[in-house]
Every structure is written in structure tokens, then in C-alpha cells.
Design a protein around this motif. Structure first.
Motif, PDB file in Angstrom:
ATOM      1  N   LEU A  13      29.500  16.927  40.352  1.00 20.99           N
ATOM      2  CA  LEU A  13      28.466  15.899  40.200  1.00 20.99           C
ATOM      3  C   LEU A  13      28.703  15.049  38.954  1.00 20.99           C
ATOM      4  N   LEU A  14      29.143  15.676  37.861  1.00 18.84           N
ATOM      5  CA  LEU A  14      29.419  14.917  36.641  1.00 18.84           C
ATOM      6  C   LEU A  14      30.621  13.997  36.803  1.00 18.84           C
ATOM      7  N   ILE A  15      31.615  14.423  37.561  1.00 23.01           N
ATOM      8  CA  ILE A  15      32.744  13.525  37.844  1.00 23.01           C
ATOM      9  C   ILE A  15      32.236  12.298  38.595  1.00 23.01           C
ATOM     10  N   GLY A  16      31.461  12.522  39.639  1.00 27.74           N
ATOM     11  CA  GLY A  16      30.915  11.393  40.406  1.00 27.74           C
ATOM     12  C   GLY A  16      30.043  10.487  39.562  1.00 27.74           C
ATOM     13  N   SER A  17      29.173  11.074  38.749  1.00 22.02           N
ATOM     14  CA  SER A  17      28.281  10.255  37.921  1.00 22.02           C
ATOM     15  C   SER A  17      29.077   9.431  36.917  1.00 22.02           C
ATOM     16  N   ASN A  18      30.146  10.008  36.396  1.00 26.85           N
ATOM     17  CA  ASN A  18      30.953   9.277  35.419  1.00 26.85           C
ATOM     18  C   ASN A  18      31.725   8.122  36.033  1.00 26.85           C
ATOM     19  N   VAL A  19      32.122   8.255  37.272  1.00 19.57           N
ATOM     20  CA  VAL A  19      32.775   7.126  37.942  1.00 19.57           C
ATOM     21  C   VAL A  19      31.796   5.950  38.009  1.00 19.57           C
ATOM     22  N   PHE A  20      30.566   6.222  38.438  1.00 16.19           N
ATOM     23  CA  PHE A  20      29.563   5.149  38.504  1.00 16.19           C
ATOM     24  C   PHE A  20      29.278   4.568  37.119  1.00 16.19           C
ATOM     25  N   MET A  21      29.074   5.432  36.131  1.00 10.44           N
ATOM     26  CA  MET A  21      28.710   4.937  34.809  1.00 10.44           C
ATOM     27  C   MET A  21      29.845   4.154  34.168  1.00 10.44           C
ATOM     28  N   THR A  22      31.066   4.573  34.387  1.00  4.65           N
ATOM     29  CA  THR A  22      32.197   3.832  33.827  1.00  4.65           C
ATOM     30  C   THR A  22      32.249   2.435  34.414  1.00  4.65           C
ATOM     31  N   PHE A  23      32.034   2.307  35.716  1.00  2.98           N
ATOM     32  CA  PHE A  23      31.985   0.970  36.324  1.00  2.98           C
ATOM     33  C   PHE A  23      30.796   0.177  35.805  1.00  2.98           C
ATOM     34  N   ALA A  24      29.648   0.834  35.625  1.00  6.58           N
ATOM     35  CA  ALA A  24      28.464   0.129  35.121  1.00  6.58           C
ATOM     36  C   ALA A  24      28.696  -0.400  33.709  1.00  6.58           C
ATOM     37  N   ILE A  77      34.978  15.023  30.799  1.00  3.82           N
ATOM     38  CA  ILE A  77      35.005  14.314  32.083  1.00  3.82           C
ATOM     39  C   ILE A  77      34.934  12.812  31.846  1.00  3.82           C
ATOM     40  N   THR A  78      34.056  12.381  30.950  1.00  2.00           N
ATOM     41  CA  THR A  78      33.920  10.960  30.635  1.00  2.00           C
ATOM     42  C   THR A  78      35.240  10.368  30.161  1.00  2.00           C
ATOM     43  N   LEU A  79      35.898  11.049  29.243  1.00  2.00           N
ATOM     44  CA  LEU A  79      37.162  10.537  28.713  1.00  2.00           C
ATOM     45  C   LEU A  79      38.248  10.511  29.777  1.00  2.00           C
ATOM     46  N   THR A  80      38.276  11.514  30.630  1.00  2.49           N
ATOM     47  CA  THR A  80      39.276  11.552  31.696  1.00  2.49           C
ATOM     48  C   THR A  80      39.055  10.413  32.682  1.00  2.49           C
ATOM     49  N   ILE A  84      41.597   7.002  33.190  1.00  2.00           N
ATOM     50  CA  ILE A  84      42.108   6.587  34.503  1.00  2.00           C
ATOM     51  C   ILE A  84      41.631   5.181  34.830  1.00  2.00           C
ATOM     52  N   PHE A  85      40.347   4.915  34.622  1.00  8.02           N
ATOM     53  CA  PHE A  85      39.753   3.604  34.883  1.00  8.02           C
ATOM     54  C   PHE A  85      40.413   2.521  34.041  1.00  8.02           C
ATOM     55  N   SER A  86      40.592   2.813  32.765  1.00 12.43           N
ATOM     56  CA  SER A  86      41.161   1.832  31.837  1.00 12.43           C
ATOM     57  C   SER A  86      42.557   1.404  32.272  1.00 12.43           C
ATOM     58  N   VAL A  87      43.353   2.363  32.707  1.00 12.51           N
ATOM     59  CA  VAL A  87      44.717   2.061  33.124  1.00 12.51           C
ATOM     60  C   VAL A  87      44.741   1.391  34.497  1.00 12.51           C
ATOM     61  N   THR A  88      44.023   1.961  35.464  1.00 15.65           N
ATOM     62  CA  THR A  88      44.128   1.474  36.840  1.00 15.65           C
ATOM     63  C   THR A  88      43.297   0.229  37.119  1.00 15.65           C
ATOM     64  N   GLY A 101      42.953  10.958  19.876  1.00 15.56           N
ATOM     65  CA  GLY A 101      41.487  10.986  19.784  1.00 15.56           C
ATOM     66  C   GLY A 101      40.864  11.745  20.940  1.00 15.56           C
ATOM     67  N   PHE A 102      41.361  11.506  22.155  1.00 13.96           N
ATOM     68  CA  PHE A 102      40.840  12.201  23.329  1.00 13.96           C
ATOM     69  C   PHE A 102      41.099  13.705  23.229  1.00 13.96           C
ATOM     70  N   VAL A 103      42.290  14.077  22.772  1.00 11.23           N
ATOM     71  CA  VAL A 103      42.619  15.497  22.635  1.00 11.23           C
ATOM     72  C   VAL A 103      41.714  16.166  21.604  1.00 11.23           C
ATOM     73  N   LEU A 104      41.408  15.484  20.524  1.00  8.89           N
ATOM     74  CA  LEU A 104      40.522  16.070  19.516  1.00  8.89           C
ATOM     75  C   LEU A 104      39.109  16.274  20.063  1.00  8.89           C
ATOM     76  N   ILE A 105      38.635  15.336  20.858  1.00  8.11           N
ATOM     77  CA  ILE A 105      37.318  15.507  21.477  1.00  8.11           C
ATOM     78  C   ILE A 105      37.357  16.668  22.471  1.00  8.11           C
ATOM     79  N   ALA A 106      38.437  16.760  23.256  1.00  7.67           N
ATOM     80  CA  ALA A 106      38.583  17.875  24.195  1.00  7.67           C
ATOM     81  C   ALA A 106      38.652  19.204  23.443  1.00  7.67           C
ATOM     82  N   ALA A 107      39.277  19.203  22.266  1.00  9.19           N
ATOM     83  CA  ALA A 107      39.334  20.429  21.459  1.00  9.19           C
ATOM     84  C   ALA A 107      37.928  20.855  21.061  1.00  9.19           C
TER      85      ALA A 107
END
Length: 119
Positions: A13-24, A77-80, A84-88, A101-107
């Protein structure tokens, strides 16, 4: 081995919600000529499904994860999704500094789960 949906459903559910929020939040960057008021209204419409997924994700997840663990999971999940969104979609590159930076947040999220008993 059986699937524990109480543990898996929040992630999906969080993956799905993040796809919508990233587009928003960022999808409009491809349409900079669009009026800001229109962009805000469209973003709100895109964000509604995000809430319809995020709220149940956190409600279901709170039965097996702590609030801190849910937040850490959300950030990874948000960063992942964003990377993907930023590149594609936006055609932007992820630089070494972005990756660090992303790796440090994941840590940080790792330490939220490390050694913690799920309640």
C-alpha cells in the motif's frame, strides 16, 4: 511458508501511495507552462488516492510495526519511488551525492528495525 499479509500489505500500500504522491508533488515539473492554480488542483486530485492507500497502510501496519518503523519504511519507499520517477519520468540523473544521501537515509531506517522486536 505462509504470507503474513499484516506485514506485507502496508509495504504494498505504501508503494502505491508513493507513486501517486510522487506524481502529485513532482509530475507537474514537466508542465511548467501550466497555470499554478491548475497544477495545484490536479495535484490534489492525484493526492486523494495516495491518502486512500497511505491511511490503511499505516492502520494495518500499526498492528505489527511501530510508528517509527512505519515512518522509516515510508522514507525508504519514498526515495526508491522518487529515484525511479526522477530518472524515467523527469529524465534526471541520480548523482553519486544523491545516492550517498539516499543510502544514509536508508541506513537510518535500518537502525529502526535492527534488533527491534516487532510488536
Amino acid at each position: 511458508m505462509t504470507l503474513d499479509w499484516a506485514r506485507i500489505a502496508p509495504i504494498l500500500l505504501l508503494i502505491g501511495s508513493n507513486v501517486f504522491m510522487t506524481f502529485a508533488w513532482y509530475g507537474h515539473l514537466k508542465y511548467k507552462a501550466a497555470p499554478l492554480v491548475a497544477v495545484i488542483l490536479v495535484s490534489w486530485l492525484i493526492a486523494l488516492p495516495e491518502y486512500l492507500l497511505a491511511v490503511p497502510a499505516n492502520r494495518i501496519g500499526s498492528g505489527v510495526y511501530s510508528a517509527a518503523q512505519l515512518k522509516g519504511m515510508q522514507e525508504v519507499i519514498t526515495l526508491t519511488v522518487f529515484a525511479i520517477f526522477s530518472v524515467t519520468y523527469l529524465g534526471q540523473k541520480i548523482t553519486a551525492n544523491h545516492a550517498i544521501g539516499f543510502v544514509l537515509i536508508a541506513a537510518g531506517a535500518f537502525f529502526l528495525f535492527r534488533g527491534a522486536a516487532l510488536h
